[in-house]
Design an enzyme around this catalytic site. Structure first.
Site, mmCIF file in Angstrom:
data_model
loop_
_atom_site.group_PDB
_atom_site.id
_atom_site.type_symbol
_atom_site.label_atom_id
_atom_site.label_comp_id
_atom_site.label_asym_id
_atom_site.label_seq_id
_atom_site.Cartn_x
_atom_site.Cartn_y
_atom_site.Cartn_z
ATOM 1 N N ARG A 155 58.426 72.252 13.076
ATOM 2 C CA ARG A 155 59.693 71.594 13.423
ATOM 3 C C ARG A 155 59.856 70.316 12.603
ATOM 4 N NH1 ARG A 155 60.415 68.026 17.400
ATOM 5 N NH2 ARG A 155 58.824 68.914 18.741
ATOM 6 N N TYR A 192 86.548 72.534 9.299
ATOM 7 C CA TYR A 192 85.914 73.725 9.872
ATOM 8 C C TYR A 192 85.967 73.598 11.402
ATOM 9 C CZ TYR A 192 82.419 77.138 11.146
ATOM 10 O OH TYR A 192 81.780 78.190 11.727
ATOM 11 N N ASP A 203 81.354 68.293 3.312
ATOM 12 C CA ASP A 203 80.938 69.680 3.548
ATOM 13 C C ASP A 203 81.292 70.463 2.289
ATOM 14 O OD1 ASP A 203 80.803 72.395 4.241
ATOM 15 O OD2 ASP A 203 81.312 72.004 6.340
ATOM 16 N N LYS A 240 76.465 80.827 4.074
ATOM 17 C CA LYS A 240 77.572 81.358 3.268
ATOM 18 C C LYS A 240 77.105 81.571 1.823
ATOM 19 C CE LYS A 240 79.682 80.604 7.167
ATOM 20 N NZ LYS A 240 80.394 79.377 7.466
HETATM 21 C C1 PLP Z 1 80.418 78.429 8.481
HETATM 22 C C2 PLP Z 1 80.715 77.005 8.210
HETATM 23 C C3 PLP Z 1 80.073 75.981 8.919
HETATM 24 C C4 PLP Z 1 79.107 76.258 10.047
HETATM 25 O O1 PLP Z 1 77.965 76.880 9.570
HETATM 26 P P1 PLP Z 1 77.020 77.849 10.482
HETATM 27 O O2 PLP Z 1 75.965 78.233 9.527
HETATM 28 O O3 PLP Z 1 77.883 78.971 10.945
HETATM 29 O O4 PLP Z 1 76.551 77.021 11.620
HETATM 30 C C5 PLP Z 1 80.368 74.670 8.578
HETATM 31 N N1 PLP Z 1 81.249 74.375 7.606
HETATM 32 C C6 PLP Z 1 81.900 75.333 6.920
HETATM 33 C C7 PLP Z 1 82.879 74.939 5.871
HETATM 34 C C8 PLP Z 1 81.663 76.677 7.194
HETATM 35 O O5 PLP Z 1 82.311 77.629 6.513
#
Ligand code: PLP
Length: 410
Positions: A73, A126, A198, A223
């Protein structure tokens, strides 16, 4: 060498062989194979959650050294490899990996904010991030001001003495609006306010926000970084050690740590990120251009299109490509949007994005279903908006699928 011979002493295995011969004990203590004379080409998977020490002092030191591995962790060699790999790709000094993108975003927000603080964030965030900020506002007294993401003067006007963060997304979902990160970050820097970006939709192959004034970059590694629809992950990359330390302490407490196998899968995905991104950007731009001339399509948004509202910013911020996400407004509205996502045969009807497979979704009936018509319009989403996450299939096969689906939906 056979396993019967004593292992050569090395810093990694200074202990003598175990003092046991009974199968019950041997079964629990498999032999340790040292690799000498060669090295693994792939990243080793250290799935273990706990590490053994040879001296009480070394374990005691491990508790105060962020570089020691004692409990996964806190840190794990495979996870650290991922953190270092993404830190290098984003041009940061350090990174912290998480169980999901939301894990990373939560750790950054909760690690840096206290009750009474103020955040400036982009509209069209998001959904999960918007939900966290709304929750922080309602339950912890963190105030949030939303700005468009394209006008530095809006940020200047929103600044307060207690502003602690400016939160942006490189490419917004599903509108593909591109934040003017350099201009907005410059205003935040004057006020000493850290900037979080992000960068999920762009990936470090298209944009490195730290080069444009950001202090922290967050990703849903689920992603593009991982890219194969088989793992959840998140990562935060830091420009300097001070912000990293603040978030790291909090992250260890929060516990959204990365499972080593998830880190390993993400690292495997990253090795082909540049090839995937190149294909996805090229196919997305090509499909966007063709969709713009299709009679069933009212509007197309992709940062590479000349018609994109942020084209000038995109040309500066995303010179290598506008990403793999395209959103289209179908002339037939909500019914056409729903019919289209059911009519595709090669693409999959699915949330998420950045996968090697092409995915389609209808935000008005899914990710943004709580929004009424006015709120949808304010978010730049129409009833007939469909989001495409373009995969790495052959672009002509994709076009054939989209065309037949448009015909059925029209
Ligand atoms: C999917 C996504 C998230 C969240 O990510 P997870 O891996 O689903 O927790 C945050 N920001 C953006 C732009 C996303 O597409």
């Amino acid at each position: 060498m056979t396993h019967a011979e004593p292992a050569p002493s090395s810093p990694a295995s200074p202990r003598p062989e175990i003092l046991a011969v009974r199968p019950e004990t041997l079964a629990v203590h498999p032999p340790h194979v040292e690799i000498t004379g060669s090295r693994p080409l792939g990243v080793p998977l250290h799935q273990g959650h706990v590490f053994a020490f040879d001296s009480a002092d070394a374990l005691a030191e491990g508790f105060t050294s962020p570089d020691a591995f004692l409990y996964s962790r806190l840190g794990n060699p495979t996870v650290r490899t991922l953190e270092d790999a993404v830190a290098r790709l984003e041009g940061g000094t350090a990174a912290r990996s998480f169980a999901s993108g939301m894990g990373a975003i939560n750790a950054v927000l909760l690690g840096l904010l206290s009750s009474g603080d103020h955040v400036i964030a982009q509209t069209c965030l998001y959904g999960g991030t918007y939900a966290v900020l709304t929750d922080l506002a309602a339950r912890w007294g963190v105030h949030v001001t939303y700005v468009s993401g394209t006008d530095p003067e809006e940020v200047r006007a929103a600044l307060r003495p207690e502003t602690r963060l400016l939160y942006l997304e490189t490419i917004a979902n599903p509108t593909t609006r591109v934040a003017d990160v350099p201009a907005l970050a410059a205003v935040a820097a004057e006020a000493g306010v850290p900037v979080v970006v992000d960068n999920t939709f762009a990936s470090p192959l298209l944009c490195r926000p730290l080069d444009h004034g950001a202090d922290i970059v967050v990703h849903s590694a689920t992603k593009y970084l991982a890219g194969h629809a088989d793992v959840l992950g998140g990562i935060a990359v830091f420009k300097d050690a001070e912000l990293y330390d603040g978030v790291r302490h909090h992250a260890v407490e929060q516990g959204a740590s990365t499972d080593p196998f998830a880190a390993w899968l993400t690292l495997r995905g990253i090795q082909t990120l540049s090839l995937r991104m190149e294909r996805q950007c090229a196919s997305a731009a090509e499909l966007a251009a063709r969709l713009e001339t299709h009679p069933a399509v009212e509007a197309v948004r992709h940062p590479a299109l000349a018609s994109h509202p942020d084209r000038a910013i995109a040309a500066r911020l995303l010179p290598a490509g506008g990403g793999g996400v395209v959103s289209i407004d179908l002339a037939g509205g909500r019914e056409a949007g729903r019919a289209f996502v059911e009519a595709v045969r090669l693409a999959s009807l699915s949330v998420s994005l950045g996968d090697v497979k092409t995915l389609v979704m209808h935000p008005a009936s899914t990710s943004h279903h709580q929004l009424d018509a006015a709120a949808l319009a304010a978010a730049g989403i129409g009833a007939g908006t469909v989001r495409l996450s373009v995969g790495i299939e052959h672009v002509e096969d994709l076009w054939a699928d989209l065309e037949q689906a448009l015909t059925k939906a029209g």
